[in-house]
Design a protein around this motif. Structure first.
Motif, PDB file in Angstrom:
ATOM      1  N   MET A   1      35.651  21.581  37.833  1.00 28.97           N
ATOM      2  CA  MET A   1      35.354  22.888  38.994  1.00 28.97           C
ATOM      3  C   MET A   1      34.820  23.833  38.211  1.00 28.97           C
ATOM      4  O   MET A   1      34.772  25.221  38.756  1.00 28.97           O
ATOM      5  N   SER A   2      34.536  23.813  37.029  1.00 34.31           N
ATOM      6  CA  SER A   2      33.929  25.102  36.100  1.00 34.31           C
ATOM      7  C   SER A   2      32.628  25.452  36.788  1.00 34.31           C
ATOM      8  O   SER A   2      31.758  24.704  37.775  1.00 34.31           O
ATOM      9  N   ASN A   3      32.289  26.840  36.772  1.00 33.43           N
ATOM     10  CA  ASN A   3      31.258  27.687  37.174  1.00 33.43           C
ATOM     11  C   ASN A   3      31.721  28.034  38.603  1.00 33.43           C
ATOM     12  O   ASN A   3      30.709  28.811  39.180  1.00 33.43           O
ATOM     13  N   LYS A   4      32.728  27.508  39.215  1.00 36.41           N
ATOM     14  CA  LYS A   4      33.164  27.726  40.666  1.00 36.41           C
ATOM     15  C   LYS A   4      33.658  29.431  40.520  1.00 36.41           C
ATOM     16  O   LYS A   4      34.369  29.757  39.530  1.00 36.41           O
ATOM     17  N   LYS A   5      33.607  30.150  41.850  1.00 37.03           N
ATOM     18  CA  LYS A   5      33.959  31.496  41.616  1.00 37.03           C
ATOM     19  C   LYS A   5      35.306  31.623  42.579  1.00 37.03           C
ATOM     20  O   LYS A   5      35.390  30.928  43.704  1.00 37.03           O
ATOM     21  N   VAL A   6      36.309  32.352  42.174  1.00 38.29           N
ATOM     22  CA  VAL A   6      37.317  32.465  42.696  1.00 38.29           C
ATOM     23  C   VAL A   6      37.837  33.917  42.996  1.00 38.29           C
ATOM     24  O   VAL A   6      37.490  34.752  41.904  1.00 38.29           O
ATOM     25  N   ALA A   7      38.367  34.303  44.059  1.00 31.60           N
ATOM     26  CA  ALA A   7      38.648  35.653  44.481  1.00 31.60           C
ATOM     27  C   ALA A   7      40.119  35.841  44.986  1.00 31.60           C
ATOM     28  O   ALA A   7      40.535  34.900  45.721  1.00 31.60           O
ATOM     29  N   PHE A   8      40.752  36.837  44.679  1.00 35.20           N
ATOM     30  CA  PHE A   8      42.395  37.054  45.170  1.00 35.20           C
ATOM     31  C   PHE A   8      42.421  38.311  45.902  1.00 35.20           C
ATOM     32  O   PHE A   8      41.839  39.412  45.730  1.00 35.20           O
ATOM     33  N   HIS A   9      43.471  38.592  46.963  1.00 38.30           N
ATOM     34  CA  HIS A   9      43.787  39.200  47.690  1.00 38.30           C
ATOM     35  C   HIS A   9      45.275  39.351  47.575  1.00 38.30           C
ATOM     36  O   HIS A   9      45.834  38.468  48.101  1.00 38.30           O
ATOM     37  N   THR A  10      45.957  40.465  47.180  1.00 38.87           N
ATOM     38  CA  THR A  10      47.306  40.393  47.182  1.00 38.87           C
ATOM     39  C   THR A  10      47.822  41.498  48.070  1.00 38.87           C
ATOM     40  O   THR A  10      47.621  42.668  48.343  1.00 38.87           O
ATOM     41  N   LEU A  11      48.908  40.965  49.213  1.00 40.36           N
ATOM     42  CA  LEU A  11      49.571  41.894  50.018  1.00 40.36           C
ATOM     43  C   LEU A  11      51.028  41.997  49.317  1.00 40.36           C
ATOM     44  O   LEU A  11      51.633  41.232  48.763  1.00 40.36           O
ATOM     45  N   GLY A  12      51.701  43.370  49.696  1.00 37.20           N
ATOM     46  CA  GLY A  12      53.089  43.538  49.309  1.00 37.20           C
ATOM     47  C   GLY A  12      53.304  44.277  47.956  1.00 37.20           C
ATOM     48  O   GLY A  12      52.833  45.092  47.347  1.00 37.20           O
ATOM     49  N   CYS A  13      54.216  43.706  47.208  1.00 36.32           N
ATOM     50  CA  CYS A  13      55.116  44.432  46.097  1.00 36.32           C
ATOM     51  C   CYS A  13      54.184  44.161  44.787  1.00 36.32           C
ATOM     52  O   CYS A  13      53.354  43.338  44.629  1.00 36.32           O
ATOM     53  N   LYS A  14      54.835  44.976  43.934  1.00 31.16           N
ATOM     54  CA  LYS A  14      54.376  44.724  42.467  1.00 31.16           C
ATOM     55  C   LYS A  14      54.465  43.441  41.956  1.00 31.16           C
ATOM     56  O   LYS A  14      53.835  43.041  41.153  1.00 31.16           O
ATOM     57  N   LEU A  15      55.504  42.593  42.347  1.00 34.73           N
ATOM     58  CA  LEU A  15      56.131  41.624  42.066  1.00 34.73           C
ATOM     59  C   LEU A  15      54.851  40.376  42.326  1.00 34.73           C
ATOM     60  O   LEU A  15      54.579  39.491  41.660  1.00 34.73           O
ATOM     61  N   ASN A  16      54.368  40.510  43.619  1.00 35.64           N
ATOM     62  CA  ASN A  16      53.373  39.606  43.981  1.00 35.64           C
ATOM     63  C   ASN A  16      52.138  39.751  43.270  1.00 35.64           C
ATOM     64  O   ASN A  16      51.281  39.078  42.967  1.00 35.64           O
ATOM     65  N   PHE A  17      51.797  41.128  42.826  1.00 30.56           N
ATOM     66  CA  PHE A  17      50.883  41.549  42.059  1.00 30.56           C
ATOM     67  C   PHE A  17      50.680  40.810  40.612  1.00 30.56           C
ATOM     68  O   PHE A  17      49.950  40.156  39.963  1.00 30.56           O
ATOM     69  N   SER A  18      51.976  40.746  40.161  1.00 28.88           N
ATOM     70  CA  SER A  18      52.249  40.101  38.893  1.00 28.88           C
ATOM     71  C   SER A  18      52.013  38.697  38.995  1.00 28.88           C
ATOM     72  O   SER A  18      51.404  37.942  38.151  1.00 28.88           O
ATOM     73  N   GLU A  19      52.462  38.086  39.930  1.00 31.73           N
ATOM     74  CA  GLU A  19      52.252  36.701  40.224  1.00 31.73           C
ATOM     75  C   GLU A  19      50.796  36.112  40.585  1.00 31.73           C
ATOM     76  O   GLU A  19      50.246  35.281  40.031  1.00 31.73           O
ATOM     77  N   THR A  20      50.079  37.116  41.386  1.00 27.32           N
ATOM     78  CA  THR A  20      48.855  36.758  41.387  1.00 27.32           C
ATOM     79  C   THR A  20      48.071  36.936  40.020  1.00 27.32           C
ATOM     80  O   THR A  20      47.125  35.796  39.807  1.00 27.32           O
ATOM     81  N   SER A  21      48.283  37.696  39.407  1.00 28.70           N
ATOM     82  CA  SER A  21      47.634  37.746  37.872  1.00 28.70           C
ATOM     83  C   SER A  21      48.041  36.511  37.063  1.00 28.70           C
ATOM     84  O   SER A  21      47.007  35.811  36.668  1.00 28.70           O
ATOM     85  N   THR A  22      49.066  35.862  37.372  1.00 25.59           N
ATOM     86  CA  THR A  22      49.401  34.534  36.488  1.00 25.59           C
ATOM     87  C   THR A  22      48.766  33.416  37.120  1.00 25.59           C
ATOM     88  O   THR A  22      48.265  32.701  36.267  1.00 25.59           O
ATOM     89  N   ILE A  23      48.844  33.517  38.453  1.00 27.86           N
ATOM     90  CA  ILE A  23      47.797  32.350  39.050  1.00 27.86           C
ATOM     91  C   ILE A  23      46.463  32.514  38.913  1.00 27.86           C
ATOM     92  O   ILE A  23      45.817  31.326  38.575  1.00 27.86           O
ATOM     93  N   ALA A  24      45.871  33.709  38.485  1.00 25.56           N
ATOM     94  CA  ALA A  24      44.256  34.008  38.181  1.00 25.56           C
ATOM     95  C   ALA A  24      44.121  33.541  36.858  1.00 25.56           C
ATOM     96  O   ALA A  24      42.970  32.715  36.636  1.00 25.56           O
ATOM     97  N   ARG A  25      45.057  33.616  35.826  1.00 26.42           N
ATOM     98  CA  ARG A  25      44.943  33.341  34.677  1.00 26.42           C
ATOM     99  C   ARG A  25      44.926  31.772  34.553  1.00 26.42           C
ATOM    100  O   ARG A  25      44.193  31.178  33.776  1.00 26.42           O
ATOM    101  N   GLY A  26      45.528  31.113  35.329  1.00 30.10           N
ATOM    102  CA  GLY A  26      45.643  29.666  35.472  1.00 30.10           C
ATOM    103  C   GLY A  26      44.106  29.073  35.979  1.00 30.10           C
ATOM    104  O   GLY A  26      43.612  28.131  35.544  1.00 30.10           O
ATOM    105  N   PHE A  27      43.637  29.741  36.787  1.00 28.87           N
ATOM    106  CA  PHE A  27      42.135  29.528  37.228  1.00 28.87           C
ATOM    107  C   PHE A  27      41.252  29.744  36.148  1.00 28.87           C
ATOM    108  O   PHE A  27      40.368  28.677  35.788  1.00 28.87           O
ATOM    109  N   GLU A  28      41.272  30.884  35.469  1.00 30.74           N
ATOM    110  CA  GLU A  28      40.385  31.202  34.556  1.00 30.74           C
ATOM    111  C   GLU A  28      40.356  29.949  33.567  1.00 30.74           C
ATOM    112  O   GLU A  28      39.535  29.671  32.782  1.00 30.74           O
ATOM    113  N   SER A  29      41.614  29.693  32.922  1.00 34.70           N
ATOM    114  CA  SER A  29      41.772  28.635  32.074  1.00 34.70           C
ATOM    115  C   SER A  29      41.129  27.236  32.445  1.00 34.70           C
ATOM    116  O   SER A  29      40.716  26.624  31.520  1.00 34.70           O
ATOM    117  N   GLU A  30      40.772  27.153  33.498  1.00 34.64           N
ATOM    118  CA  GLU A  30      40.406  25.659  34.133  1.00 34.64           C
ATOM    119  C   GLU A  30      38.819  26.130  34.578  1.00 34.64           C
ATOM    120  O   GLU A  30      38.080  25.134  35.074  1.00 34.64           O
TER     121      GLU A  30
END
Length: 443
Positions: A1-30
């Protein structure tokens, strides 16, 4: 799925933001390219929150925003609300995939060809199965990172759905926390904010069992020795878990800053018992006095809930006067909202919504007064400011170690630098102006 674009929106707390970043890094690595949520993307990921009523309602609006950018985009929902009400989110027009608490970190495994579904597909575990730990950290900007050290909660507060959404209390290993902290420091980021659901419970479940591997105090001492971190900030910690040894250590620490955020929820012991909090108001007073006796310049933030069932005018005023008399710096005010599957939702003596709104306004007014008084007490003192990266209407903003927000005319050279300043005056925006007293602080 390379060259596909992904976007994130985070609601709520700092913990959610930290987890969004980790999920995003997983996408970038793929091979995905991460773009801003306002831009066209092939997949939109919404990390949901269940703490406030507004967060629930905002979900549909955010889905519509994504559809405006790309009507054919694949939309996935993860996070707390996705765990609690997966079918409800799956039924929202445009949503293709809903993942629960354990599945969200494997989001890319659930993506096939990004074909839109007629109805959202749900993969949600029983929350009892959410017993493993995924470490994460978020780099929100170039100056500050949110480092997750703990997840889940074993407390049974009667108003709260977080244990239902995130499972039992469990912790990252101390070794992994220190590794992540070193990675953050290596990126040139000056400040780390520790985050979790109940971080004072750190160490529980660290090695896959109920026992504590380490304590929160062990974590604090170990992080204080990590090279390259200028500032460490404790986000939110339960008063019964904020021990004197931690307060005393922060007072003489190299990196931990004199800023505490301590949930109170109510100044009435009657309501604290109804809420099933694990302390009474006198313990809270003791914590605040301890901090202020050894760190008079410390900033103390407070969470408080208004309109909880059974909160009479008298009990609300008890909370108001309790906070008014306490040497605290600001409030985060939450208006109570009923949550399914909580004890409080079926309690008698429900407070009318208009009364809740009025009480919330009173406490927000008290917060403005408290913050102003705290800022005034800082004038004439020398503090160190970490400048942030955004140009806001021609100004650059930053925070002192004790969380005084300052502003100066925009200067890109100041971004992500620490400077010693003297706080001089409070302006009409309620921020503090200053004079530089030293060159950049580098260590």
């Amino acid at each position: 799925m390379s060259n596909k674009k992904v976007a994130f929106h985070t609601l709520g707390c700092k913990l959610n933001f930290s987890e969004t970043s980790t999920i995003a890094r997983g996408f970038e690595s793929e091979g995905f390219e991460r773009v801003d949520f306002s831009q066209p993307a092939d997949i939109y990921v919404i990390n949901t929150c269940s703490v406030t009523e507004n967060a629930d309602k905002r979900f549909k609006t955010i889905v519509k925003q994504a559809q405006k950018s790309n009507a054919n985009a694949f939309i996935a929902a993860v996070g707390c609300y996705a765990q609690l009400k997966p079918e409800q989110l799956a039924a929202v027009d445009g949503v293709d995939l809903v993942l629960g608490a354990t599945e969200k970190f494997k989001l890319t495994d659930y993506l096939n060809d990004l074909t839109k579904n007629d109805h959202g597909e749900v993969h949600s575990c029983e929350i009892d199965e959410a017993d493993f730990y995924v470490g994460s950290y978020a780099i929100g900007d170039r100056t500050r990172a949110f480092l997750k050290v703990q997840d889940g909660c074993d407390y049974k507060c009667t108003y709260c759905t977080i244990p239902l959404a995130r499972g039992i209390s469990r912790s990252d290993t101390l070794q992994n926390v220190l590794k992540n902290a070193s990675e953050i420091a290596a990126r040139g980021i000056k400040e780390i904010v520790l985050t979790g659901v109940n971080i004072g419970d750190y160490g529980k479940g660290e090695f896959g069992n109920k026992k504590h591997g380490h304590t929160f105090f062990d974590l604090v001492k170990a992080l204080d020795r990590v090279e390259g971190i200028h500032r460490l900030r404790i986000s939110s910690i339960e008063p019964n878990l904020l021990k004197n040894e931690t307060i005393d250590f922060v007072a003489q620490s190299n990196a931990f800053v004199p800023h505490f955020h301590i949930p109170l929820q109510s100044g009435s012991d009657i309501l604290l018992k109804r809420m099933r909090r694990r302390y009474l108001s006198n313990l809270y007073v003791d914590r605040v006095r301890r901090i202020k006796s050894i760190m008079p310049h410390a900033c103390i933030g407070v969470d408080v809930i208004v309109g909880f069932p059974g909160e009479t005018d008298e009990l609300f005023l008890e909370t108001y006067h309790f906070l008014n008399d306490l040497d605290i710096s600001y409030l985060h005010v939450f208006t109570y909202s009923e949550r399914d599957n909580t004890l409080a939702a079926s309690m008698a003596n429900v407070v009318p919504k208009n009364v809740r709104a009025k009480r919330s306004k009173m406490l927000r007014g008290l917060s403005v007064k408290k913050r102003r008084a705290f800022y005034e007490g800082q004038l004439g003192h020398k503090r160190t400011v970490l400048f942030e990266g955004e140009n806001k209407s021609g100004y650059i903003h930053g925070f002192t170690e004790n969380y005084v927000k300052v502003k100066a005319p925009w200067n890109p050279a100041l971004v992500n630098t620490l400077h010693k300043v003297e706080l001089t005056e409070i302006d009409e925006d309620g921020m503090v102006r200053f004079d530089f007293v030293a060159e950049e602080v580098t260590a």
